[in-house]
Design an enzyme around this catalytic site. Structure first.
Site, mmCIF file in Angstrom:
data_model
loop_
_atom_site.group_PDB
_atom_site.id
_atom_site.type_symbol
_atom_site.label_atom_id
_atom_site.label_comp_id
_atom_site.label_asym_id
_atom_site.label_seq_id
_atom_site.Cartn_x
_atom_site.Cartn_y
_atom_site.Cartn_z
ATOM 1 N N THR A 130 0.815 -1.215 0.000
ATOM 2 C CA THR A 130 0.000 0.000 0.000
ATOM 3 C C THR A 130 0.850 1.267 0.000
ATOM 4 O O THR A 130 0.513 2.254 -0.660
ATOM 5 C CB THR A 130 -0.918 -0.007 1.241
ATOM 6 O OG1 THR A 130 -1.676 -1.218 1.228
ATOM 7 C CG2 THR A 130 -1.858 1.177 1.253
ATOM 8 N N GLY A 396 -6.071 -8.437 4.501
ATOM 9 C CA GLY A 396 -5.591 -7.853 3.247
ATOM 10 C C GLY A 396 -4.103 -7.584 3.254
ATOM 11 O O GLY A 396 -3.521 -7.259 2.226
ATOM 12 N N VAL A 397 -3.452 -7.700 4.403
ATOM 13 C CA VAL A 397 -2.009 -7.538 4.615
ATOM 14 C C VAL A 397 -1.380 -6.394 3.801
ATOM 15 O O VAL A 397 -0.250 -6.494 3.362
ATOM 16 C CB VAL A 397 -1.205 -8.863 4.389
ATOM 17 C CG1 VAL A 397 -1.739 -9.967 5.264
ATOM 18 C CG2 VAL A 397 -1.218 -9.320 2.942
ATOM 19 N N CYS A 398 -2.106 -5.269 3.671
ATOM 20 C CA CYS A 398 -1.526 -4.086 3.015
ATOM 21 C C CYS A 398 -1.022 -4.370 1.615
ATOM 22 O O CYS A 398 0.020 -3.859 1.207
ATOM 23 C CB CYS A 398 -0.354 -3.520 3.825
ATOM 24 S SG CYS A 398 -0.861 -2.340 5.043
ATOM 25 N N ASN A 399 -1.727 -5.236 0.889
ATOM 26 C CA ASN A 399 -1.273 -5.505 -0.467
ATOM 27 C C ASN A 399 -2.492 -5.726 -1.374
ATOM 28 O O ASN A 399 -2.780 -6.839 -1.804
ATOM 29 C CB ASN A 399 -0.359 -6.736 -0.482
ATOM 30 C CG ASN A 399 0.446 -6.805 -1.748
ATOM 31 O OD1 ASN A 399 -0.095 -6.633 -2.836
ATOM 32 N ND2 ASN A 399 1.740 -7.037 -1.625
#
Ligand SMILES: *Cc1c(COP(=O)(O)O)cnc(C)c1O
Length: 829
Positions: A130, A396-399
């Site tokens: 992100t 969503g693990v920032c991706n």
């Protein structure tokens, strides 16, 4: 063989870790830590070394003449050099800028490029974190590329269509995805410099090495092929300190030439009274970029971190071998888990270890399905993992790009999930039968074989279904051979406008409110707020919506005559509530009436959209949306219920082909009415079904009376049923059904559909006729009302609870249809 040697080596390393782990990582007692991609852990000797250093030295604020200040300055400069050496980077060719974390490094580059006279264009890889994606908001133009598109660019295609621009371009990508561990070639940074577009534009490359460097050596010794900017966070390598770095290739320092802001420590002189002038420091780039007091103590800790790390683990290459060995073990362990029915337990998104040599980091991203195939909720896995002492990351693990590619989520689906209340970390994480995130297990330098084995065992213990569940189709003895099939499926995205015929072979979602996308939009009279219908505006039948999932658009065409100033086609995004997202349509809520009932639909404000419909229909109207999941006046309920004539007819009798059901007698069923079923903008019920046998019988009757046959389309059904090959079907027998099974899903009949003269509008030409209403009123009138077709709703089958089918019910054209009658008794038709 090399692999045995490596395994031998790794097992040896594992033994060493096991010996020192209790001492060095006392916080790991009773815990299995598998979130090294989030942060790795600091060891005790690092903390002790750091404490000793802090206690035995007097450190002042750098850059002054005192001994304490000089000590800090020299320690910082030593560590700066050491960082370069850690990455094999020549100090003559690279500079290190200390920053708070990788993200701050990215922001520093962004801020500099934004200040260039022409700004910059931005190309980023789909798997970007992100923090890299946000850069696009500062760029003049930006584009997100997947692997083949990047390779295409490197072979000569400019990613932007107008390549005449000489604006600088920034290309950013992760060395390793933080989502699934996939690695991307370091050669890209070099190749982009030789791509065609670089002949006309200055091209900079930004490598996000934050995930990669945590378990692998990064070698910048070949300066000519190195990226211009590299960002990373040290806590991901050493667990401590919370500090990051931006490495800049000196060749690319010009990127910072227009940076405007200056802070304390970055200038040689500032004049601010009467004149505004300042002289930036000029010798080293880092002197100009490190605003304010450096994170001195963190930099001192970094020195201790590198010492302690080296002592425990040796080189980064050793760590790379150890972590690769562990993550392969985890990968194959999870992959081998099977349910009793042979189905795999884990769906793994990380690249398979054998497919990529050195192509993946020590990360396994996956999701879990139960035996019958339904997805297990991430929040449920996380809760249980917490309880059992496993530390993993879910969601969503920032991706976002990596997630959408792995889960095959289209942008409109992600926006829909957002609009329907989904946020990172919410409980409702399975939407429309798809997971919205992943489970990520990642290992680090101090992980052990026992960590990964106990995690695999945990998944086995709690998520493997050993019992072979009965397949839901065989579970119901009530039904016999299917006599019918689904002839066609149709939804009417805009109420009262044309239908969208579901193509053959396409899975169509069934929701509690009806078929997916059915009657979510409507046209609202600008003055009265009334929802328009075909009865008043027959030309609405010529407005043809098309659901374009590839582009996430509802495309609308008008097949009648259009004045020259009206576009042939119009489109609006499928994602709900476009106002939440950047989009040209702003919607606002207003109160409208449908079938006399007050509702709140969101009207589109765009003059282009509303002008299109107003001109075509000759009435001032606005397009509005009534999305699923609303509350209060944003919600409607079904009104359909069994009619008296049906209750009588459903008593099992032998039907004579062509005969109409027996006349009504017993009372209405009140219990039917009490159950509240949600609907969108359809008049009465979630789903309307008709039978071709009844349409044919009606047409025979119409012809006998000298009228013209009608098309089944006039009934605007969602599901049209027809007899299976060579079978005969009694007309109107649908009046007697109590339930239907379509494919493997059950539907409950909600009563016959009452008709008005809207059935007289030819859906192809918008012309009004007498038929079929005249014949219907003669042959299909019960207690003064005319009926044709049957209302129904999805009725989740309890036997199938927890299965893939129940989680995401779908129907298709051609599906077998099995009706059932009261008491489960069958009629042979
Ligand atoms: C962790 C990580 C980041 C962000 O790092 P911060 O320390 O939060 O700035 C960026 N990219 C990748 C690939 C990461 O793994």
């Amino acid at each position: 063989m090399t692999s045995t040697r490596r395994e031998g080596h790794s097992a040896g390393y594992n033994g060493a870790v096991e010996r020192f782990r209790d001492d060095e990582y006392p916080m790991l007692r009773g815990a299995v830590y598998l979130d090294h991609a989030g942060t790795t852990l600091y060891c005790k000797s690092l903390m002790e070394r750091f404490t000793r250093d802090m206690m035995s030295n007097l450190f002042g604020n750098p850059h002054s003449a005192s001994a304490s200040s000089q000590l800090s300055t020299s320690r910082v400069e030593d560590t700066r050099l050491r960082v370069l050496q850690f990455f094999n980077a020549d100090p003559d060719e690279f500079d290190v800028v200390f920053v708070a974390n990788a993200t701050s490094g990215i922001k520093l580059v962004t801020e500099a490029l934004r200040s260039l006279p022409a700004g910059f264009d931005y190309v980023y890889h789909q798997s970007s974190h992100t923090s890299l994606i946000g850069v696009r908001e500062e760029a003049r133009n930006s584009i997100c590329l997947d692997d083949p598109q990047v390779e295409g660019w490197l072979k000569g295609r400019d990613p932007f269509s107008d390549d005449s621009d000489d604006r600088p371009l920034l290309f950013a990508y992760p060395a390793q995805s933080n989502m699934d561990g996939q690695r991307y070639p370091l050669r890209w940074a070099d190749q982009v410099r030789h791509a065609g577009s670089s002949r006309t534009r200055r091209t900079y490359t930004l490598l996000d090495a934050a995930a990669f460097v945590s378990s692998s050596p990064l070698d910048l010794s070949r300066v000519e092929t190195a990226p211009d900017f590299v960002v990373l966070s040290f806590y991901k390598i050493f667990g401590f300190p919370d500090l990051g770095a931006l490495l800049v290739r000196r060749e690319a320092e010009d990127a910072f030439s227009s940076r405007k802001y200056f802070g304390g420590g970055t200038v040689d002189m500032v004049v601010c009274v009467k004149e505004q002038w300042h002289a930036p420091k000029s010798q080293f780039l880092h002197e100009r970029l490190e605003d304010g007091t450096l994170a001195i103590h963190s930099i001192i800790a970094l020195d201790a971190a590198m010492d302690a790390h080296q002592q425990l683990f040796g080189s980064m290459a050793d760590i790379a071998a150890h972590t690769a060995f562990l993550s392969q073990r985890l990968y194959y362990g999870l992959q081998s888990l099977r349910h009793g029915n042979g189905e795999p337990v884990c769906t793994i998104y990380s690249p398979s270890p054998e497919r990529c040599s050195g192509g993946a980091g020590p990360v396994v991203a996956f999701n879990i399905r139960n035996g019958p195939g339904a997805w297990i909720s991430l929040s449920e896995v996380e809760k249980l993992a917490n309880l059992k002492g496993f530390h993993i990351r879910t969601g969503g693990v920032c991706n976002p790009g990596g997630i959408s590619a792995a889960l095959r989520l289209e942008p409109w689906e992600m926006k829909r999930n957002f609009s329907s209340g989904f946020r990172c970390g919410t409980e409702n994480d399975i939407i429309a039968g798809k997971p919205t995130g992943v489970i990520r297990a990642s290992v680090g330098a101090m992980s052990t074989v026992s960590d990964v084995d106990s995690f695999t065992e945990f998944i086995r213990e709690f998520y493997v279904d050993d019992k072979l569940p009965p397949t839901p189709l065989e579970a119901t003895p009530k039904l016999q051979l299917a006599s019918l099939r689904v002839h066609s499926i149709c939804v009417y995205p805009i109420k009262s406008c044309g239908g969208f015929e579901v193509p053959g072979g396409v899975d169509w979602e069934v929701r509690p409110e009806g078929l997916a996308w059915d009657r979510e939009w409507c046209l609202v009279h600008q003055g009265s707020g009334q929802v328009l219908n075909q009865k008043r505006y027959p030309r609405m039948s010529l407005i043809r919506p098309f659901l374009d999932f590839e582009h996430g658009q509802l495309r609308v065409r008008y097949t009648g005559y259009t004045p020259a100033d009206v576009p042939r086609e119009l489109s609006v995004p499928l994602s709900q509530n476009p106002a939440v997202f950047r989009s040209s349509d702003t919607t606002r809520s207003r109160s409208s009436r449908v079938c006399g009932e007050e509702i709140i639909a969101k009207a589109y404000a765009s003059p282009e959209v509303n002008g299109f419909f107003s001109t075509i229909l000759g009435v001032s109207c606005a397009l509005a949306r009534f999305p699923a999941g609303g509350q209060g006046k944003g919600m409607r309920h079904a009104k359909a219920h069994l009619q008296k004539h049906q209750i009588a007819a459903s008593a099992p009798t032998v039907s004579i082909p062509g005969a109409f059901p027996a006349p009504p007698s017993p009372p209405d069923s009140d219990s039917e009415k009490a159950i509240e079923r949600r609907i969108l903008l359809s008049n009465e019920s979630p789903i309307l079904a008709i039978s071709m046998a009844s349409v044919d019988a009606l047409n025979r009757e119409i012809k006998r009376n000298g009228g013209r046959e009608v098309s089944a389309a006039v009934f605007r059904a969602n599901v049209v049923l027809s007899p299976r090959l060579s079978q005969k079907q009694t007309p109107y027998v649908e009046d007697t059904w109590t339930s239907l099974r379509i494919g493997s899903h059950d539907f409950r009949m909600l009563g016959a559909c009452r008709r008005c003269h809207m059935v007289c509008i030819n859906q192809e030409t918008a012309e009004k006729n007498e038929e079929p209403f005249v014949t219907l009123s003669k042959t299909r009138r019960f207690e003064g009302k005319v009926f044709f077709g049957t209302h129904m709703c999805y009725n989740p089958n309890e036997d199938a609870m927890g299965t893939k089918h129940a989680q995401f019910p779908i129907i298709r054209v051609g599906d077998e249809v099995q009706p059932a009658w009261t008491c489960g008794e069958e009629l042979s038709c």
